[in-house]
Every structure is written in structure tokens, then in C-alpha cells.
Motif scaffolding. Sequence first.
Motif, mmCIF file in Angstrom:
data_model
loop_
_atom_site.group_PDB
_atom_site.id
_atom_site.type_symbol
_atom_site.label_atom_id
_atom_site.label_comp_id
_atom_site.label_asym_id
_atom_site.label_seq_id
_atom_site.Cartn_x
_atom_site.Cartn_y
_atom_site.Cartn_z
ATOM 1 N N SER A 1 -10.947 -10.979 -9.530
ATOM 2 C CA SER A 1 -11.637 -10.963 -10.944
ATOM 3 C C SER A 1 -13.006 -10.924 -10.806
ATOM 4 O O SER A 1 -13.405 -11.621 -10.336
ATOM 5 C CB SER A 1 -10.857 -12.350 -11.432
ATOM 6 N N ASP B 1 -14.137 -10.874 -16.270
ATOM 7 C CA ASP B 1 -12.593 -11.367 -16.407
ATOM 8 C C ASP B 1 -12.538 -12.845 -16.250
ATOM 9 O O ASP B 1 -11.820 -13.297 -17.259
ATOM 10 C CB ASP B 1 -11.808 -11.133 -15.274
ATOM 11 N N TRP B 2 -13.478 -13.581 -15.806
ATOM 12 C CA TRP B 2 -13.369 -15.172 -15.989
ATOM 13 C C TRP B 2 -14.223 -15.942 -16.986
ATOM 14 O O TRP B 2 -14.457 -16.860 -17.238
ATOM 15 C CB TRP B 2 -13.292 -15.925 -14.661
ATOM 16 N N GLU C 1 -5.816 -19.093 -14.987
ATOM 17 C CA GLU C 1 -6.629 -19.689 -15.961
ATOM 18 C C GLU C 1 -7.459 -21.069 -15.488
ATOM 19 O O GLU C 1 -8.743 -21.344 -15.998
ATOM 20 C CB GLU C 1 -5.824 -20.264 -17.331
ATOM 21 N N TYR D 1 -9.832 -19.655 -13.416
ATOM 22 C CA TYR D 1 -11.413 -19.108 -14.115
ATOM 23 C C TYR D 1 -11.915 -20.202 -14.612
ATOM 24 O O TYR D 1 -13.123 -20.208 -14.741
ATOM 25 C CB TYR D 1 -10.631 -18.121 -15.297
ATOM 26 N N MET E 1 -12.160 -14.633 -7.097
ATOM 27 C CA MET E 1 -13.279 -14.223 -8.200
ATOM 28 C C MET E 1 -14.387 -13.760 -7.634
ATOM 29 O O MET E 1 -14.946 -14.343 -6.906
ATOM 30 C CB MET E 1 -13.007 -15.424 -9.205
#
Length: 220
Positions: free
Chosen positions: A43, A47-48, A83, A86, A118
Amino acid sequence: MTPVDRRTLLRGIAGTGVLLGVGLSVGVAAAQQASATALLPISSCDDWGARPPAGTPVVVNSPAARILVHHTVMDDTPDTTREQAYTLARDIQNLHMDTNGWLDTGQHFTNSKAGFLMEGRHGSLDALRAGDHMIQGAHCPGQNSVAIGIENQGNYMDVEPSVDLWQSLVSLCVVVCQQYGVPATEIYGHRDYLSTTQCPGDKLYAQLPRLRSEVAAVLG
């Protein structure tokens, strides 16, 4: 799981992602056989929901020379959703920018305990894809312009990393080594280059020889 060779592994480096979820079988053959469990993207900062950096990240016009493994030491959580991963990335960035005074997240990549990978510092993912340059980090004094920092969620002083986290760590190390030409022997813990830290924790640090072995087995 079906064994994969080096070429199959590297075909996963395409588009917006890289090959993740590469782990080794448990037992005697652990250092001899790699298996692909999934093709997943890393990610990006977008994205995050990363904040813009406070300045322009420095581009180092040479490949990375090694990998440094870290742990977050943050309180663990039973939430293993994307989630939550993130949220972790945003919490780290806020800490690094607002408390440490850095221009952005310090490490290049973040690995959640559920295995979600990420981008950390802006530009790190594009640099990894290119393989001919890196972004200067802020994860270890003296190593920020030569080492890729990977932050792993959790405190590994007394507990072992989860299977999901371990597999994604192996996978990311394989890709970093391949893209930058880093030998598997050049995977270290944060404490190897900073004597005042216990990072990445005693348990994870003790697993670094296994990490090098598994990465080397995939790279062939």
C-alpha cells in the motif's frame, strides 16, 4: 502450497505491487523451499492516507546496501484488519513528524502483524520499483542513506512474530534484495548499528539468521 522458483517469484514485481506472502515450509526443509501464498500490493502513502511530508525527501542516487529490521514497540492490538494497519501507519507518521520533528515517516516500509505491507516514507515504493536509487530515511543514524528500514508492528522482546508478519517480512526482504542487489547476508537488526537500542526486540533479533537463510533460499 506449490513451490516456486526465483523467476516465478520475481514475476510478481509488476504494476502497483510486488510479490508478497512468500514464506518457507516449517521444519527441516525451511531453508530449502519457498512457496507463494499470495500476490499482494504494498500500500502506498496515498492508500493509507499519509500527510504530505514537511519537506522534500532526499533522493540518494545509488541503490541500498542493506536492510535494517525494526519493531514498533507500540501496544499490540487484536485488530488485524487492513484499516488497523493503515491506522498504524498514520500513527507512526504523526509520531515521527510531530514528536521527533522529522519531515516524514522515518522508515521506508511498515509491516503489520497481519502481514499488510505499506510504504513508509514518501517515494520509497517508486524507488524500490526502480532499483537504482533510494530515499533517505530517518530510522538509524549513519544508515539512513544506505539501508532500507522495515518497521514491524509489535514488541518482540518477549514474544515471537506472527506467521503472517514473518511471511510478509521474508517477502519484502526478498524483493528489496533483488531490486537493489543486496545480499541476504546484509539483513541486520537496528541494534547492530545503534548500541543504545534493543530494537527489533530479543525474539525477532534471534530470528535474523533464519530470515537471512529463508531470503537466500528464495533468491537462490
